[in-house]
Design an enzyme around this catalytic site. Structure first.
Site, mmCIF file in Angstrom:
data_model
loop_
_atom_site.group_PDB
_atom_site.id
_atom_site.type_symbol
_atom_site.label_atom_id
_atom_site.label_comp_id
_atom_site.label_asym_id
_atom_site.label_seq_id
_atom_site.Cartn_x
_atom_site.Cartn_y
_atom_site.Cartn_z
ATOM 1 N N SER A 176 0.835 -1.199 0.000
ATOM 2 C CA SER A 176 0.000 0.000 0.000
ATOM 3 C C SER A 176 0.867 1.244 0.000
ATOM 4 O O SER A 176 2.019 1.215 0.452
ATOM 5 C CB SER A 176 -0.902 0.006 1.245
ATOM 6 N N TYR A 194 -2.152 -1.233 10.304
ATOM 7 C CA TYR A 194 -2.293 -1.573 8.886
ATOM 8 C C TYR A 194 -1.058 -1.132 8.110
ATOM 9 O O TYR A 194 -0.485 -1.906 7.336
ATOM 10 C CB TYR A 194 -3.547 -0.907 8.333
#
Length: 284
Positions: A176, A189
């Site tokens: 990401s 995350y």
């Protein structure tokens, strides 16, 4: 899509989110194939919706047989298979289970081999995220669950697949943009996604002598079920506005990166990360 064309406010009070409940639906089926993956077999985790669905469809359009892995019984997995069977002549199966469970990952790979006899492409894509305003809000349970789904699963799936991957095979991991710039509200995350970058680079070096390439994709803000499942209505309505392009991307604007990394077009690349993120400059 103009920068002012945002999604209507919406929220799903569960994870994983449901693509069938999203308004508008993410665009997953615009990709046009050209035979780059003829004769290949691909396994895509989180393949029932979002980026995973778009990748599975693109792979099938390129000539690959596809297995998608998903967590819970839902219409999304059925719809992914329906699209593949309607749009292509390729075979596709869905395998239900938790990628954070090592024994399931082995079972899933074994099922792919039983069905197709071989495996050439592994896409580790399944993920979850849970916003937290402060570090103290992140419980040990949440931390372990996030890491188990987001990075432990990459280890488990790769270990299970390695027995069957041969020279020319590839592993593609979804990280990401948050792995590179961080996220104040997604600490655990982002940390798990940073771990995926290091895992990708290290595994690439480890497997290079076997002719197995390992690369990754680091999407920016993409319109997937993870978004309404994670954020409140107001945040969803503004999602993607901060990207240089002023909007969130669509899953099928990301899937070509996965096709490139799975095909011979990227034969001189390993240990690398692609960045379909709406124009944000990332220092890798």
């Amino acid at each position: 899509m103009p920068a002012t064309d945002q999604r209507p406010p919406q929220h799903q009070g569960r994870q994983p989110g449901r693509q069938t409940a999203m308004e508008p639906q993410p665009e997953s089926n615009r990709y046009q194939g050209s035979g780059k993956l003829l004769g290949k077999v691909a396994l895509v985790t989180g393949g029932d919706s979002g980026i995973g669905r778009a990748v599975a469809i693109a792979y099938a359009k390129e000539g690959a047989n596809v297995a998608i892995v998903y967590l819970e019984e839902n219409q999304d997995a059925e719809e992914t298979l329906r699209i593949i069977h309607a749009e292509t002549d390729q075979s596709a199966i869905a395998i239900r289970g938790d990628v954070g469970d090592e024994s399931f990952c082995q079972t899933a790979v074994d099922q792919v081999i039983e069905e197709f006899g071989e495996l050439h492409i592994l896409v580790n894509n399944a993920a979850e995220q849970h916003p937290s305003n402060t570090l103290k809000e992140i419980t040990a349970t949440q931390l372990e669950q996030t890491f188990r789904t987001n990075i432990f699963s990459h280890f488990y799936m790769a270990k299970a697949a390695l027995e069957f991957l041969q020279d020319g095979a590839c592993i593609i991991n979804t990280t990401s943009v948050t792995a590179y710039r961080g996220s104040a509200g997604l600490i655990d995350y982002s940390a798990s996604k940073g771990a995926i970058v290091s895992f990708t680079r290290s595994l690439a070096l480890n497997l290079i002598d076997q002719g197995i390439r390992v690369n990754g994709v680091a999407p920016g803000p993409i319109w997937t079920p993870l978004i309404p499942a994670t954020f409140n209505e107001d945040e969803v309505a503004k999602f993607g506005q901060k990207a240089p392009m002023g909007r969130a991307g669509q899953p099928d604007e990301v899937s070509p990166s996965y096709v490139f990394l799975a095909s011979s077009d990227s034969s001189y690349m390993s240990g690398q990360i692609l960045h379909p993120n709406g124009g944000e400059i990332i220092n890798t």
